[in-house]
Write a protein that holds these residues in place. Sequence first.
Motif, PDB file in Angstrom:
ATOM      1  N   LEU A 144      35.314  46.976  52.332  1.00 30.42           N
ATOM      2  CA  LEU A 144      34.915  47.438  51.005  1.00 30.42           C
ATOM      3  C   LEU A 144      36.053  47.177  50.029  1.00 30.42           C
ATOM      4  N   ILE A 145      35.695  47.059  48.756  1.00 28.33           N
ATOM      5  CA  ILE A 145      36.699  47.036  47.686  1.00 28.33           C
ATOM      6  C   ILE A 145      36.298  48.080  46.650  1.00 28.33           C
ATOM      7  N   ARG A 146      37.291  48.683  46.026  1.00 33.14           N
ATOM      8  CA  ARG A 146      37.040  49.731  45.039  1.00 33.14           C
ATOM      9  C   ARG A 146      37.423  49.228  43.659  1.00 33.14           C
ATOM     10  N   HIS A 147      36.468  49.368  42.717  1.00 33.44           N
ATOM     11  CA  HIS A 147      36.737  48.930  41.352  1.00 33.44           C
ATOM     12  C   HIS A 147      37.790  49.837  40.733  1.00 33.44           C
ATOM     13  N   LEU A 187      28.534  51.492  44.502  1.00 32.15           N
ATOM     14  CA  LEU A 187      28.197  52.915  44.500  1.00 32.15           C
ATOM     15  C   LEU A 187      29.471  53.739  44.403  1.00 32.15           C
ATOM     16  N   THR A 188      29.378  54.879  43.737  1.00 30.11           N
ATOM     17  CA  THR A 188      30.514  55.796  43.655  1.00 30.11           C
ATOM     18  C   THR A 188      30.591  56.638  44.923  1.00 30.11           C
ATOM     19  N   ARG A 237      32.255  48.352  46.515  1.00 32.66           N
ATOM     20  CA  ARG A 237      31.403  47.178  46.772  1.00 32.66           C
ATOM     21  C   ARG A 237      31.802  46.571  48.104  1.00 32.66           C
ATOM     22  N   LEU A 238      30.927  45.693  48.629  1.00 32.75           N
ATOM     23  CA  LEU A 238      31.248  45.014  49.877  1.00 32.75           C
ATOM     24  C   LEU A 238      32.464  44.126  49.686  1.00 32.75           C
ATOM     25  N   GLY A 239      33.353  44.112  50.690  1.00 39.07           N
ATOM     26  CA  GLY A 239      34.618  43.421  50.559  1.00 39.07           C
ATOM     27  C   GLY A 239      34.647  42.049  51.202  1.00 39.07           C
ATOM     28  N   THR A 293      37.961  50.343  53.252  1.00 34.24           N
ATOM     29  CA  THR A 293      38.648  49.636  52.160  1.00 34.24           C
ATOM     30  C   THR A 293      39.945  49.005  52.658  1.00 34.24           C
ATOM     31  N   SER A 294      40.677  49.721  53.484  1.00 36.12           N
ATOM     32  CA  SER A 294      41.931  49.167  54.007  1.00 36.12           C
ATOM     33  C   SER A 294      41.680  47.966  54.908  1.00 36.12           C
TER      34      SER A 294
END
Length: 300
Positions: A56-59, A27-28, A66-68, A51-52
């Motif tokens: 999560l990871i960011r494309h 998702l954005t 997305r799930l990290g 994310t850190s």
Amino acid sequence: MAPRPSPQTDRLVSLVDAIAERPEEGLTLSEIARHLAVTPATCHPMLASLTSLGWLIRHPTRRTYRLGPALVAVGRAAAQGLGVLDIARPVMRRLRDETGLTCLAMTPGEYHVAIAEIVRAPGPDLHRINIGAQAPIAPPLGIGYVPWADEQTVRRWLDGADSPLARGRMERAIDNARRRGFAIELVTDVETRLGETLGELDEHLEGLDTLGAGASAARLRTLLEEIAAEIGASDGGQIDDLEPNRDYRIGAISAPVHDRDGDLALILSLRGFAARTDGATLDKTGRLLADAASEVAAAT
């Protein structure tokens, strides 16, 4: 009374659940903000922190979240803690095939039970019950779990009665469940109408890209818990001795799975009964469920 969920926790859970529904594309930021009913500026710090941490990871080009990988370890740890489910699943499938009913495995907590596995029977879904859904252990709910809980939980549940008469009915329900080896939950007219209403609500929500659906669902769950506490005088009916030729309106029957230390590890539950079930069939099905729960316990 169970503590109220915090908005921050509800928001985090709703975020993870939303992304888990789209594991590949993600998702954005804007989509997540709309889902949580907050501004992108409010949402961004939480996404940056997750994310850190690797949750999560960011494309890099699509800018989707997305799930990290950190959640992989969390998931593996959770699966190890629920190893009994690996033993229960084939037994649950056999129960489904033998009875034509949906079989649920639930894990007990202090104030709630949570659905850990579902083996669905063919036919209409049970008001969209999903893994992870919780039910409060508060009168009039909980008879499917309380008879085999620790004494503190039993005492707290009984203390939820609003009169000596109601408490006596609840104590008798516990005694009957322990005597049979399975608990019977009847369906009342109010519960039937509530279930139908919730099913209709789910359909409306599914058809809308509504703002803050996750947060609204959390608030609705809290409200339902408060309603359950308010109507604690209702016992949903009481069955002492099953009459073979009498028809009953059954919501669910449940039986416990104890581990080697005697602690309650799971509750197996059968749901999706016909509008009327005679006592002989109910007794046979209940004994089948209790035997299956004992089989799982013996293999743990």
